[in-house]
Scaffold this motif. Sequence first.
Motif, PDB file in Angstrom:
ATOM      1  N   ILE A 142       2.934  23.046  52.577  1.00 45.86           N
ATOM      2  CA  ILE A 142       4.280  22.678  53.021  1.00 45.86           C
ATOM      3  C   ILE A 142       4.586  21.226  52.651  1.00 45.86           C
ATOM      4  O   ILE A 142       5.688  20.906  52.187  1.00 45.86           O
ATOM      5  N   TYR A 143       3.603  20.355  52.839  1.00 50.18           N
ATOM      6  CA  TYR A 143       3.802  18.940  52.506  1.00 50.18           C
ATOM      7  C   TYR A 143       4.154  18.768  51.028  1.00 50.18           C
ATOM      8  O   TYR A 143       5.102  18.059  50.677  1.00 50.18           O
ATOM      9  N   ASN A 144       3.400  19.423  50.160  1.00 49.53           N
ATOM     10  CA  ASN A 144       3.634  19.287  48.719  1.00 49.53           C
ATOM     11  C   ASN A 144       4.998  19.835  48.311  1.00 49.53           C
ATOM     12  O   ASN A 144       5.629  19.319  47.382  1.00 49.53           O
ATOM     13  N   ARG A 145       5.454  20.873  48.993  1.00 51.73           N
ATOM     14  CA  ARG A 145       6.755  21.466  48.676  1.00 51.73           C
ATOM     15  C   ARG A 145       7.889  20.471  48.884  1.00 51.73           C
ATOM     16  O   ARG A 145       8.852  20.442  48.117  1.00 51.73           O
ATOM     17  N   TRP A 146       7.766  19.621  49.908  1.00 53.37           N
ATOM     18  CA  TRP A 146       8.878  18.743  50.270  1.00 53.37           C
ATOM     19  C   TRP A 146       8.663  17.282  49.895  1.00 53.37           C
ATOM     20  O   TRP A 146       9.640  16.526  49.765  1.00 53.37           O
ATOM     21  N   PHE A 147       7.433  16.852  49.701  1.00 52.49           N
ATOM     22  CA  PHE A 147       7.169  15.449  49.408  1.00 52.49           C
ATOM     23  C   PHE A 147       6.649  15.207  47.991  1.00 52.49           C
ATOM     24  O   PHE A 147       6.776  14.097  47.475  1.00 52.49           O
ATOM     25  N   ALA A 148       6.054  16.216  47.373  1.00 53.87           N
ATOM     26  CA  ALA A 148       5.436  16.020  46.059  1.00 53.87           C
ATOM     27  C   ALA A 148       6.351  16.400  44.899  1.00 53.87           C
ATOM     28  O   ALA A 148       6.012  16.171  43.749  1.00 53.87           O
ATOM     29  N   ASN A 149       7.485  17.020  45.171  1.00 55.39           N
ATOM     30  CA  ASN A 149       8.444  17.326  44.106  1.00 55.39           C
ATOM     31  C   ASN A 149       9.862  17.268  44.663  1.00 55.39           C
ATOM     32  O   ASN A 149      10.060  17.160  45.867  1.00 55.39           O
ATOM     33  N   SER A 150      10.845  17.299  43.772  1.00 51.01           N
ATOM     34  CA  SER A 150      12.246  17.157  44.192  1.00 51.01           C
ATOM     35  C   SER A 150      13.096  18.376  43.846  1.00 51.01           C
ATOM     36  O   SER A 150      14.319  18.294  43.831  1.00 51.01           O
ATOM     37  N   ASP A 151      12.474  19.515  43.581  1.00 52.85           N
ATOM     38  CA  ASP A 151      13.219  20.717  43.209  1.00 52.85           C
ATOM     39  C   ASP A 151      14.217  21.121  44.289  1.00 52.85           C
ATOM     40  O   ASP A 151      15.289  21.657  43.992  1.00 52.85           O
ATOM     41  N   TRP A 152      13.861  20.878  45.542  1.00 52.06           N
ATOM     42  CA  TRP A 152      14.705  21.299  46.664  1.00 52.06           C
ATOM     43  C   TRP A 152      16.042  20.560  46.710  1.00 52.06           C
ATOM     44  O   TRP A 152      16.988  21.052  47.319  1.00 52.06           O
ATOM     45  N   GLN A 153      16.149  19.428  46.048  1.00 56.22           N
ATOM     46  CA  GLN A 153      17.380  18.645  46.105  1.00 56.22           C
ATOM     47  C   GLN A 153      18.575  19.384  45.504  1.00 56.22           C
ATOM     48  O   GLN A 153      19.709  19.157  45.890  1.00 56.22           O
ATOM     49  N   ASP A 154      18.294  20.277  44.561  1.00 59.77           N
ATOM     50  CA  ASP A 154      19.380  21.065  43.943  1.00 59.77           C
ATOM     51  C   ASP A 154      19.989  22.063  44.928  1.00 59.77           C
ATOM     52  O   ASP A 154      21.080  22.585  44.689  1.00 59.77           O
ATOM     53  N   LYS A 155      19.277  22.334  46.025  1.00 56.13           N
ATOM     54  CA  LYS A 155      19.760  23.316  46.989  1.00 56.13           C
ATOM     55  C   LYS A 155      20.683  22.708  48.050  1.00 56.13           C
ATOM     56  O   LYS A 155      21.329  23.436  48.804  1.00 56.13           O
ATOM     57  N   LEU A 156      20.778  21.386  48.085  1.00 57.81           N
ATOM     58  CA  LEU A 156      21.538  20.728  49.133  1.00 57.81           C
ATOM     59  C   LEU A 156      23.038  20.802  48.888  1.00 57.81           C
ATOM     60  O   LEU A 156      23.500  20.946  47.758  1.00 57.81           O
ATOM     61  N   LYS A 157      23.795  20.657  49.964  1.00 53.54           N
ATOM     62  CA  LYS A 157      25.260  20.640  49.889  1.00 53.54           C
ATOM     63  C   LYS A 157      25.729  19.463  49.038  1.00 53.54           C
ATOM     64  O   LYS A 157      25.132  18.384  49.109  1.00 53.54           O
TER      65      LYS A 157
END
Length: 269
Positions: free
Chosen positions: A254-269
């Motif tokens: 879980i840590y690596n998913r949110w702190f080790a990469n920035s792929d999730w930023q494309d999902k934000l409003k």
Amino acid sequence: MRKIALMLTMLVAMMGNAWASSNSLWEQSALNRIMKEGKLRVGLDSGYMPFEMTSKDGKYIGFDVDFAKQMAKAMGVELEIVNTAWDGIIPALMTDKFDIIMSGMTVTAERNLQVNFVDPYIVVGQTILLRKGLEGEIKSYKDLNDPKYKVISKLGTTGDYAIKKYMPKAELRLFETEADGALEVANGRADAFVYDLPYNAIYSAQNGDNLVHLDEPFTYEPLGWAIRKGDPDFANWLNNFLRQARGDGTYDKIYNRWFANSDWQDKLK
């Protein structure tokens, strides 16, 4: 013989009282209610990257959200996210609007008078986002302790407290959300934004042309999940859940998913 019989009678009575007391605690435990109703209610304040955010499709995502999902899965119950304004999140927990706060909350002595915290799940600290052009003038938080500087944070957070403690001479302005506060500095309307390292690091990466990040934390802040007082059964389960997550690789995943990469930023409003 009579003395022994009396002692045995007293021992049995004491054991009965202890059992009744323990059973009463369990009946009142949030964990007991969660298991009976089949639902874990988690309180958070969406907007704190990368802990709790709202995606383009209206779903809650983030580090804390993933842990909440894992927690509900381990309990075998449904998860309900209750998005709550930060300044009312502790009162909402205390009045049973949800079962637990999982919202990047720093463990402080003041908050601990109102709620109980389980073992910290991550440690962060306050850092500073500077208005572009001040990087040569401001080297640390100490340099901001001057009436000529306008310093921003989010209302009721440890950033708010840190400014009052370490920069009491600065002009303090507080905002309802961290995004509004950081934007004030990015747009040049304030000199510095004081907030948690993870949020500032991500915001700086997204807005580097307008900001300078002083990324050395000047406070020590363990974050913990908060529950209502008088609930040892729930606290025990949560600490063991966290210990297991650290040991079996779930935490690192879980840590690596949110702190080790920035792929999730494309999902934000």
